[in-house]
Design a protein around this motif. Structure first.
Motif, PDB file in Angstrom:
ATOM      1  N   GLU A  24       8.250   8.444   2.866  1.00 28.75           N
ATOM      2  CA  GLU A  24       8.459   9.034   4.184  1.00 28.75           C
ATOM      3  C   GLU A  24       7.189   9.650   4.739  1.00 28.75           C
ATOM      4  O   GLU A  24       6.975   9.678   5.935  1.00 28.75           O
ATOM      5  N   GLU A  25       6.322  10.157   3.918  1.00 19.71           N
ATOM      6  CA  GLU A  25       5.105  10.816   4.374  1.00 19.71           C
ATOM      7  C   GLU A  25       3.944   9.848   4.580  1.00 19.71           C
ATOM      8  O   GLU A  25       2.813  10.255   4.656  1.00 19.71           O
ATOM      9  N   GLY A  26       4.195   8.571   4.663  1.00 17.71           N
ATOM     10  CA  GLY A  26       3.120   7.621   4.900  1.00 17.71           C
ATOM     11  C   GLY A  26       2.526   7.074   3.627  1.00 17.71           C
ATOM     12  O   GLY A  26       1.369   6.690   3.592  1.00 17.71           O
ATOM     13  N   GLY A  27       3.311   7.042   2.564  1.00 21.52           N
ATOM     14  CA  GLY A  27       2.829   6.479   1.311  1.00 21.52           C
ATOM     15  C   GLY A  27       2.789   4.963   1.420  1.00 21.52           C
ATOM     16  O   GLY A  27       2.647   4.397   2.486  1.00 21.52           O
ATOM     17  N   MET A  28       2.944   4.283   0.304  1.00 25.25           N
ATOM     18  CA  MET A  28       2.822   2.823   0.294  1.00 25.25           C
ATOM     19  C   MET A  28       3.830   2.162   1.229  1.00 25.25           C
ATOM     20  O   MET A  28       3.534   1.161   1.834  1.00 25.25           O
ATOM     21  N   GLY A  29       5.029   2.707   1.349  1.00 21.72           N
ATOM     22  CA  GLY A  29       6.027   2.104   2.219  1.00 21.72           C
ATOM     23  C   GLY A  29       5.733   2.308   3.679  1.00 21.72           C
ATOM     24  O   GLY A  29       6.221   1.585   4.520  1.00 21.72           O
ATOM     25  N   GLY A  30       4.931   3.288   4.020  1.00 20.97           N
ATOM     26  CA  GLY A  30       4.633   3.588   5.406  1.00 20.97           C
ATOM     27  C   GLY A  30       3.206   3.283   5.778  1.00 20.97           C
ATOM     28  O   GLY A  30       2.677   3.874   6.708  1.00 20.97           O
ATOM     29  N   VAL A  31       2.566   2.353   5.082  1.00 15.42           N
ATOM     30  CA  VAL A  31       1.149   2.074   5.324  1.00 15.42           C
ATOM     31  C   VAL A  31       0.954   0.584   5.571  1.00 15.42           C
ATOM     32  O   VAL A  31       1.588  -0.253   4.929  1.00 15.42           O
ATOM     33  N   ILE A  32       0.067   0.277   6.515  1.00 21.90           N
ATOM     34  CA  ILE A  32      -0.322  -1.110   6.782  1.00 21.90           C
ATOM     35  C   ILE A  32      -1.810  -1.220   6.490  1.00 21.90           C
ATOM     36  O   ILE A  32      -2.602  -0.399   6.956  1.00 21.90           O
ATOM     37  N   HIS A  33      -2.187  -2.223   5.714  1.00 21.03           N
ATOM     38  CA  HIS A  33      -3.591  -2.468   5.382  1.00 21.03           C
ATOM     39  C   HIS A  33      -4.088  -3.654   6.206  1.00 21.03           C
ATOM     40  O   HIS A  33      -3.380  -4.649   6.342  1.00 21.03           O
ATOM     41  N   VAL A  34      -5.303  -3.530   6.732  1.00 24.74           N
ATOM     42  CA  VAL A  34      -5.926  -4.613   7.494  1.00 24.74           C
ATOM     43  C   VAL A  34      -7.334  -4.790   6.950  1.00 24.74           C
ATOM     44  O   VAL A  34      -8.090  -3.811   6.839  1.00 24.74           O
ATOM     45  N   GLY A  35      -7.688  -6.010   6.601  1.00 33.22           N
ATOM     46  CA  GLY A  35      -9.012  -6.252   6.040  1.00 33.22           C
ATOM     47  C   GLY A  35      -9.581  -7.581   6.477  1.00 33.22           C
ATOM     48  O   GLY A  35      -8.881  -8.450   6.983  1.00 33.22           O
ATOM     49  N   GLY A  36     -10.873  -7.705   6.271  1.00 34.43           N
ATOM     50  CA  GLY A  36     -11.559  -8.940   6.620  1.00 34.43           C
ATOM     51  C   GLY A  36     -13.036  -8.833   6.319  1.00 34.43           C
ATOM     52  O   GLY A  36     -13.477  -7.963   5.563  1.00 34.43           O
ATOM     53  N   LYS A  37     -13.809  -9.688   6.956  1.00 36.46           N
ATOM     54  CA  LYS A  37     -15.238  -9.797   6.685  1.00 36.46           C
ATOM     55  C   LYS A  37     -15.967 -10.014   8.002  1.00 36.46           C
ATOM     56  O   LYS A  37     -15.426 -10.627   8.917  1.00 36.46           O
ATOM     57  N   VAL A  38     -17.216  -9.510   8.090  1.00 33.74           N
ATOM     58  CA  VAL A  38     -18.071  -9.741   9.254  1.00 33.74           C
ATOM     59  C   VAL A  38     -19.351 -10.407   8.760  1.00 33.74           C
ATOM     60  O   VAL A  38     -19.996  -9.922   7.833  1.00 33.74           O
ATOM     61  N   HIS A 146      -2.730  -7.360   6.077  1.00 34.80           N
ATOM     62  CA  HIS A 146      -3.155  -8.438   6.961  1.00 34.80           C
ATOM     63  C   HIS A 146      -4.613  -8.730   6.622  1.00 34.80           C
ATOM     64  O   HIS A 146      -5.470  -7.863   6.790  1.00 34.80           O
ATOM     65  N   VAL A 147      -4.897  -9.935   6.117  1.00 32.16           N
ATOM     66  CA  VAL A 147      -6.266 -10.355   5.844  1.00 32.16           C
ATOM     67  C   VAL A 147      -6.652 -11.310   6.967  1.00 32.16           C
ATOM     68  O   VAL A 147      -6.061 -12.379   7.106  1.00 32.16           O
ATOM     69  N   LEU A 148      -7.633 -10.912   7.764  1.00 32.04           N
ATOM     70  CA  LEU A 148      -8.031 -11.691   8.933  1.00 32.04           C
ATOM     71  C   LEU A 148      -9.160 -12.647   8.607  1.00 32.04           C
ATOM     72  O   LEU A 148      -9.928 -12.425   7.668  1.00 32.04           O
ATOM     73  N   SER A 149      -9.287 -13.697   9.394  1.00 31.98           N
ATOM     74  CA  SER A 149     -10.402 -14.628   9.266  1.00 31.98           C
ATOM     75  C   SER A 149     -11.702 -13.883   9.561  1.00 31.98           C
ATOM     76  O   SER A 149     -11.698 -12.899  10.300  1.00 31.98           O
ATOM     77  N   PRO A 150     -12.823 -14.364   9.033  1.00 28.28           N
ATOM     78  CA  PRO A 150     -14.099 -13.664   9.279  1.00 28.28           C
ATOM     79  C   PRO A 150     -14.462 -13.607  10.763  1.00 28.28           C
ATOM     80  O   PRO A 150     -14.198 -14.548  11.513  1.00 28.28           O
ATOM     81  N   PHE A 151     -15.047 -12.488  11.152  1.00 29.34           N
ATOM     82  CA  PHE A 151     -15.630 -12.317  12.478  1.00 29.34           C
ATOM     83  C   PHE A 151     -17.117 -12.596  12.360  1.00 29.34           C
ATOM     84  O   PHE A 151     -17.714 -12.372  11.300  1.00 29.34           O
ATOM     85  N   TYR A 152     -17.732 -13.041  13.472  1.00 31.75           N
ATOM     86  CA  TYR A 152     -19.144 -13.412  13.423  1.00 31.75           C
ATOM     87  C   TYR A 152     -19.959 -12.767  14.533  1.00 31.75           C
ATOM     88  O   TYR A 152     -19.496 -12.644  15.664  1.00 31.75           O
ATOM     89  N   TYR A 153     -21.169 -12.387  14.166  1.00 28.76           N
ATOM     90  CA  TYR A 153     -22.216 -12.036  15.121  1.00 28.76           C
ATOM     91  C   TYR A 153     -23.243 -13.152  15.073  1.00 28.76           C
ATOM     92  O   TYR A 153     -23.296 -13.920  14.108  1.00 28.76           O
ATOM     93  N   THR A 154     -24.050 -13.247  16.109  1.00 28.17           N
ATOM     94  CA  THR A 154     -25.124 -14.230  16.126  1.00 28.17           C
ATOM     95  C   THR A 154     -26.362 -13.604  16.753  1.00 28.17           C
ATOM     96  O   THR A 154     -26.326 -12.462  17.198  1.00 28.17           O
ATOM     97  N   THR A 155     -27.437 -14.354  16.803  1.00 33.58           N
ATOM     98  CA  THR A 155     -28.699 -13.856  17.362  1.00 33.58           C
ATOM     99  C   THR A 155     -28.698 -14.072  18.871  1.00 33.58           C
ATOM    100  O   THR A 155     -28.002 -14.949  19.387  1.00 33.58           O
ATOM    101  N   PRO A 156     -29.496 -13.312  19.628  1.00 32.22           N
ATOM    102  CA  PRO A 156     -29.551 -13.486  21.079  1.00 32.22           C
ATOM    103  C   PRO A 156     -29.950 -14.911  21.487  1.00 32.22           C
ATOM    104  O   PRO A 156     -29.503 -15.421  22.503  1.00 32.22           O
ATOM    105  N   MET A 157     -30.764 -15.559  20.674  1.00 28.10           N
ATOM    106  CA  MET A 157     -31.197 -16.915  21.006  1.00 28.10           C
ATOM    107  C   MET A 157     -30.037 -17.908  20.926  1.00 28.10           C
ATOM    108  O   MET A 157     -30.061 -18.948  21.567  1.00 28.10           O
ATOM    109  N   CYS A 158     -28.988 -17.577  20.181  1.00 28.46           N
ATOM    110  CA  CYS A 158     -27.838 -18.470  20.028  1.00 28.46           C
ATOM    111  C   CYS A 158     -26.752 -18.203  21.061  1.00 28.46           C
ATOM    112  O   CYS A 158     -25.799 -18.972  21.168  1.00 28.46           O
ATOM    113  N   ASP A 159     -26.867 -17.120  21.793  1.00 28.26           N
ATOM    114  CA  ASP A 159     -25.837 -16.740  22.748  1.00 28.26           C
ATOM    115  C   ASP A 159     -25.871 -17.670  23.951  1.00 28.26           C
ATOM    116  O   ASP A 159     -26.917 -17.872  24.560  1.00 28.26           O
TER     117      ASP A 159
END
Length: 181
Positions: A24-38, A146-159
């Motif tokens: 009830e106080e937000g333990g494992m039953g009251g928690v959502i995990h979100v993860g991924g990679k950049v 929730h495991v999300l697909s990787p997010f990406y950054y790029t260089t200004p020359m690729c934008d």
């Protein structure tokens, strides 16, 4: 023997009460995990390196924003990536005095990159525009992640410039020139 049985019953009862309170106080039953990679994609490399040679970025900021039924922000949180480019956010399923958060109304997106070379957010896997949480990747008892697909950054020359913005901008400026006369 009766005392040992009584002691076992007290321990079992207190364990159950502790587990319910924890939930009830937000333990494992009251928690959502979100993860991924950049990661950083460099377009100046060959195609194979560009596709498969993305490198993790340490210190990138990734955020999660959750809305209510009236499209008002009810939760905002963020995390920074570690050396491997991984982020992990944990949010309580119950906020504001017990109101349940709907994960389907939450969106995760890129915020910033500390890398001076690789700092242009791309929309691969909806990193720039934001990805909605749909179905959890891991559900085990009270553990939801929730495991999300990787997010990406790029260089200004690729934008690549946005053609719609360029066209709109140039047509509005030509309209402004025509209205001056």
């Amino acid at each position: 023997m009766a005392q040992a049985f009584l002691m076992m019953m007290m321990i079992a009862t207190s364990s159950i009460n502790f587990a319910e309170a924890f939930k009830e106080e937000g333990g494992m039953g009251g928690v959502i995990h979100v993860g991924g990679k950049v990661l950083c994609q460099d377009c100046s490399q060959g195609w194979n390196e560009w596709v498969h040679g993305a490198k993790p970025i340490k210190g990138c900021k990734v955020s999660i924003t959750c809305m209510d039924e009236r499209k008002r922000v009810i939760y905002y949180g963020s995390d920074q990536t570690d050396e491997a480019g991984d982020y992990e956010m944990t949010l309580n399923k119950y906020i504001n005095g017990g109101k349940e958060l709907d994960p389907n109304k939450c969106s995760v997106r890129l915020v910033s990159s500390p890398d001076p070379v690789c700092n242009i957010a791309t929309d691969f896997a909806s990193g720039r525009s934001g990805v909605k949480l749909r179905r959890p990747t891991v559900v085990y008892r009270d553990f939801i992640k929730h495991v999300l697909s990787p997010f990406y950054y790029t260089t200004p020359m690729c934008d690549e410039p946005d053609a719609a913005t360029t066209t709109t901008h140039s047509s509005s400026s030509s309209y402004a020139k025509q209205t001056k006369y």
